[in-house]
Motif scaffolding. Structure first.
Motif, PDB file in Angstrom:
ATOM      1  N   ARG A  48      -4.130   8.387   0.451  1.00 17.54           N
ATOM      2  CA  ARG A  48      -4.272   7.170   1.463  1.00 17.54           C
ATOM      3  C   ARG A  48      -4.941   7.043   2.418  1.00 17.54           C
ATOM      4  NH1 ARG A  48       1.338   5.153   3.963  1.00 17.54           N
ATOM      5  NH2 ARG A  48       2.681   5.589   1.619  1.00 17.54           N
ATOM      6  N   TYR A  96      -8.124   6.069  -0.037  1.00 17.59           N
ATOM      7  CA  TYR A  96      -8.096   4.317   0.522  1.00 17.59           C
ATOM      8  C   TYR A  96      -8.398   3.660   1.128  1.00 17.59           C
ATOM      9  CZ  TYR A  96      -6.255   5.508  -4.366  1.00 17.59           C
ATOM     10  OH  TYR A  96      -6.258   5.792  -5.900  1.00 17.59           O
ATOM     11  N   GLN A  97      -8.352   4.622   2.024  1.00 18.75           N
ATOM     12  CA  GLN A  97      -8.296   4.004   3.662  1.00 18.75           C
ATOM     13  C   GLN A  97      -9.725   3.423   3.502  1.00 18.75           C
ATOM     14  OE1 GLN A  97      -7.634   6.522   6.908  1.00 18.75           O
ATOM     15  NE2 GLN A  97      -6.905   5.215   8.208  1.00 18.75           N
ATOM     16  N   ILE A 123       0.826  -1.555   0.119  1.00 20.82           N
ATOM     17  CA  ILE A 123       0.252  -0.504  -0.202  1.00 20.82           C
ATOM     18  C   ILE A 123       0.666   1.610  -0.240  1.00 20.82           C
ATOM     19  CG2 ILE A 123      -1.277   1.301   0.993  1.00 20.82           C
ATOM     20  CD1 ILE A 123      -2.818  -1.363   2.434  1.00 20.82           C
ATOM     21  N   ILE A 136      -9.556  -0.452   1.884  1.00 23.61           N
ATOM     22  CA  ILE A 136      -8.583  -1.060   2.354  1.00 23.61           C
ATOM     23  C   ILE A 136      -9.925  -1.346   4.298  1.00 23.61           C
ATOM     24  CG2 ILE A 136      -7.460  -1.119   4.360  1.00 23.61           C
ATOM     25  CD1 ILE A 136      -5.802   0.535   2.771  1.00 23.61           C
ATOM     26  N   GLN A 151      -5.614   2.120  11.589  1.00 22.76           N
ATOM     27  CA  GLN A 151      -4.900   2.956  10.089  1.00 22.76           C
ATOM     28  C   GLN A 151      -4.389   4.518  10.648  1.00 22.76           C
ATOM     29  OE1 GLN A 151      -5.143   0.777   7.053  1.00 22.76           O
ATOM     30  NE2 GLN A 151      -6.517  -0.480   7.974  1.00 22.76           N
TER      31      GLN A 151
END
Length: 502
Positions: free
Chosen positions: A121, A124-125, A112, A128, A364
């Motif tokens: 990021r 896209y968390q 990632i 995920i 995260q």
């Protein structure tokens, strides 16, 4: 999905495994062996990814994970020569599975990091977190269904078809940028670290339980741990390519987040393993229903993870989230510490929502801060180190809380019942319901009290997470719209956030 699903499926199958093999006082070792093997292998997998390419190493870790899963499913069966000591076999095979899982966890995080810059990021968390939530929701349900209608062995065999699909998709569809660099594996450092960590886990597991704290075995293990870790620190300062680069900790954010990750794993993984046990024994839920009863925890984590991820992408700000997460997680642990034999399912569900919300703020975000603190070429080592500290915290938490649970249980009617059943006796949730009402209430009360004490111990560790999060310095995330700081002061902060690493 593969790594998360396995953890959740096995958690709901554990009470049934204990019922078949016995050994309630050793059941946490089924988890401890897995987490310990994951922990000690994580830095090595991270270095392997830097050396040989992340894709090849990632695929290799999946193969090892599936091999361990197959062995776990065969533990104590005729396939391996007869019943034998099924619990000991399962613990050993879970260690093999954990070695593969170490590569899965650090591989996912490093990949990632390769594909998505820190500032982007958060976008896209949500995806995920969605995959994690699907696994966390499906895992207990699938694990409960398998346990109730098939056999607990399929809680491990189910990994094989899923892993096969993962291997095909990754081999044919995953394309990564080339960040391969020439590295040498620090085998001596890896061996010393493994010995030291294993010795500490054995001390926390056996101390006051299998052996007295002042016994030769415990003191000897403690001395071995100190000497091994001291030698490890010396080796890491001298070798060209340390397995755990100590220079990473020169960065304040990385050092603080590493400690937060350790405490997060300690409190969360250590305590959460006791929720299915409480639901199936004290609350009388089936394995399937205990999976459903974990949904509030997963829902809280999913919603908050998505919101936090989008907020980080939009604003580039993240410092407040671990602070809030630590406070909320502390509140959740404190509420779960009030569990007793009369706690209803609605009440315990509300407590789990609070804990899940706290986890959503932290899971995260902590990895994001760790990865943003190093250069791209050291992403594998940094991801491995961050995952290592969270995993080792989980190892210590599971072993320590398991010892707390066993000691508290030994002084209760439930402990007396176990002792009366002989060495390694277990507590069958169905058998508990056949006891006379007064005896049943006393035994369930002992189990509930022991589980509640575990959460009491988790409270101070969760609180320290909130305190340490205050020391995180908000550094602009790389990969933003300008991909550079707007001022010389911000540029200096970014430089400090990513010091050169040997």
């Amino acid at each position: 999905m593969l790594a998360m699903l396995d953890n959740m499926i096995v958690s709901t199958a554990l009470p049934r495994i204990v019922s078949e093999f016995g050994g309630l006082n050793h059941f946490t070792w089924v988890v401890t062996a897995y987490v310990l093997a994951t922990t000690v292998s994580t830095p090595i997998w991270g270095k392997f990814g830097d050396l040989y390419g992340r894709k090849t190493v990632f695929l290799s870790s999946i193969v090892l994970f599936l091999f361990g899963s197959a062995l776990c499913g065969m533990a104590g069966s005729e396939m391996l020569g007869g019943p034998g000591d099924g619990m000991m076999e399962l613990i050993a095979f879970r260690a093999v599975q954990g070695l593969g899982a170490g590569g899965l966890m650090v591989g996912v995080m490093a990949i990632i990091g390769d594909l998505v810059p820190p500032r982007e990021r958060g976008r896209y968390q949500g995806m995920i977190a969605g995959i994690m939530a699907i696994a966390m929701v499906a895992g207990p349900l699938v694990g409960g269904f398998i346990t109730d209608h098939l056999s607990w062995r399929w809680a491990f065999y189910v990994n094989l078809p899923l892993g096969g699909v993962a291997l095909i998709l990754l081999a044919t569809r995953m394309h990564l940028p080339k960040y391969r660099t020439e590295h040498r594996i620090d085998w001596l450092g890896a061996a010393l670290l493994s010995i030291g960590i294993t010795a500490i886990v054995l001390v926390t597991t056996w101390g006051g339980n299998e052996y007295d704290w002042t016994s030769g075995q415990i003191l000897g293990l403690a001395a071995l741990a100190v000497l091994s870790l001291a030698a490890f620190a010396l080796v890491e300062r001298r070798v060209p390519e340390p397995i755990l680069p100590l220079s990473l900790f020169a960065n304040r954010n990385f050092a603080v987040i590493s400690v937060i990750g350790f405490l997060l794993g300690f409190a969360m993984f250590g305590a959460m393993n006791f929720l299915p046990l409480f639901q199936q024994t004290v609350q009388g839920a089936s394995a399937t229903n205990s999976g459903l009863l974990l949904l509030p925890l997963m829902f809280g984590m999913l919603v908050v993870s998505i919101v936090v991820g989008r907020a980080i992408t939009k604003t580039g700000r993240y410092r407040a989230f671990p602070i809030v997460g630590g406070i909320v997680m502390t509140a959740g642990m404190a509420l779960l510490a009030m569990l007793d034999v009369d706690t209803g399912k609605l009440e315990s569900s509300l407590y789990m929502i609070v804990l899940g919300v706290g986890m959503g703020f932290l899971m995260q975000t902590s990895m994001l801060i760790a990865q943003n603190s190093v250069e791209q070429k050291d992403l594998g080592a940094a991801s491995g180190a961050a995952t290592f500290f969270r995993s080792i915290g989980g190892s210590f938490g599971i072993s320590l809380f398991g010892a707390v649970f066993a000691n508290r249980l030994a002084d209760s009617p439930a402990g007396a019942m176990m002792a009366g059943g002989g060495e390694g006796a277990g507590v069958d949730p169905a058998a508990l319901r056949t006891l006379p009402p007064e005896q049943q209430h006393a035994v369930l009360g002992g189990l509930a009290d022991a589980i509640g004490v575990v959460f009491v111990w988790a409270v101070p560790f969760a609180l320290v997470v909130a305190v340490l999060a205050w020391f995180v310095k908000e550094i602009p995330l790389r990969g933003g719209p300008t991909d550079a700081a707007d001022t010389p002061e911000e540029q200096a902060e970014i430089a400090l956030a990513s010091p050169p690493v040997r």
